[in-house]
Design an enzyme around this catalytic site. Structure first.
Site, short mmCIF file in Angstrom:
data_model
loop_
_atom_site.label_atom_id
_atom_site.label_comp_id
_atom_site.label_asym_id
_atom_site.label_seq_id
_atom_site.Cartn_x
_atom_site.Cartn_y
_atom_site.Cartn_z
N PRO A 137 -13.87 -35.52 19.54
CA PRO A 137 -12.65 -34.99 18.91
C PRO A 137 -12.72 -33.51 18.55
O PRO A 137 -11.88 -33.01 17.80
CB PRO A 137 -12.54 -35.85 17.64
CG PRO A 137 -13.97 -36.11 17.28
CD PRO A 137 -14.70 -36.27 18.59
N GLU A 138 -13.72 -32.79 19.09
CA GLU A 138 -13.93 -31.40 18.68
C GLU A 138 -12.69 -30.54 18.80
O GLU A 138 -12.38 -29.73 17.90
CB GLU A 138 -15.07 -30.77 19.51
CG GLU A 138 -16.47 -31.17 19.06
CD GLU A 138 -16.98 -32.42 19.77
OE1 GLU A 138 -18.20 -32.61 19.82
OE2 GLU A 138 -16.14 -33.21 20.26
N VAL A 139 -11.94 -30.67 19.93
CA VAL A 139 -10.77 -29.79 20.12
C VAL A 139 -9.73 -29.98 19.01
O VAL A 139 -8.97 -29.06 18.72
CB VAL A 139 -10.12 -30.01 21.50
CG1 VAL A 139 -11.03 -29.52 22.61
CG2 VAL A 139 -9.72 -31.46 21.71
#
Length: 261
Positions: A137-139
């Protein structure tokens, strides 16, 4: 005396290394990076260890980077230097696990997201419980999963990697098995027993033959970026306004400013 952040237990022929921050969902902190690095180096030098099993304490394998620690470092005057150093240490840990001359098994007992999913990808084999979940889920926080990209691509291919990295969606264990992110999915109570059985199977191989095979596999799948380049690509977004806004929204439990209303 506080509990060690990474537990090391010899269960011949394997060393079991356990991420031990269950109260923080085994989030990756500076201290945990150091403890894991030391544990894997110990396993390398331990003649009784033929392979390594990596797992997490509690019901979560690893929730990824300790975002509270990151947010604190971004508020410091020395933020740039601290962020660069943190990224390089994590990249070095990933490379240490990936390059270990002994086979490694990720025994995924629960959610493995972001950097936690990265830990799974740098292990040679992975077994997951039916309750496990995987995602990058970094973005959605204004971050970039640069360090784990080459490892994810090796396992799932370009199309699935793009789906996971660009959408930030979380997939279940069965999906992870179908796309090649994990080798096998078993009931929760059977994860460690299965990992131990795999460890005994791996120990049937000659130590030098296993090390040579791992070295060749790494060379055949040589990644385009060096450890230093990957860590820089991961660290740079952390110093931008988008990441700061994403983290503020995450802690406030509100949508990021760029998310659809």
């Amino acid at each position: 005396m506080s509990e060690p952040l990474a537990l090391y237990e010899l269960r011949a022929p394997a060393a079991v290394i356990t991420l031990n921050r269950p109260d923080r969902r085994n989030a990756i902190s500076r201290g945990l990076i150091a403890a894991l690095t030391e544990a894997f180096r110990r396993a390398t030098d331990d003649a009784e260890v033929r392979c390594v099993i990596l797992t997490g304490a509690g019901s979560v394998f690893c929730a990824g980077m300790d975002l509270a620690e990151l947010a604190e470092s971004l508020s410091l005057a020395v933020a740039p230097a601290s962020v660069w150093d943190d990224a390089l240490r994590l990249a070095a840990l990933y490379d240490c696990i990936y390059s270990l001359p002994k086979p490694t098994i990720a025994a995924v007992n629960g959610a493995a997201v972001a950097g936690g999913a990265g830990l799974v990808t740098v292990c040679d084999l992975a077994i997951a419980s039916t309750e496990a979940r995987f995602g990058y889920p970094e973005v959605r926080r204004g971050l970039v999963a640069a360090m784990v990209m080459p490892h994810l691509l090796r396992h799932v291919g370009d199309r699935m990697a793009r789906y996971l990295l660009l959408t930030g969606e979380v997939i279940d264990a069965e999906q992870a098995g179908r796309c090649g992110l994990v080798n096998e999915v078993v009931p929760a109570g059977e994860v460690m027993a299965t990992a131990s059985a795999w460890a005994r199977s791996l120990a049937e191989g000659g130590p030098q033959a296993l090390a040579a095979t791992k070295d060749l596999l790494k060379r055949f799948s040589r990644q385009a970026l060096s450890v230093e380049e990957a860590s820089r690509a991961s660290a740079a977004p952390r110093l931008g306004d988008e990441c700061r806004a994403g983290l503020e929204a995450f802690f406030a439990k509100r949508p990021a400013p760029w998310a659809p209303r």
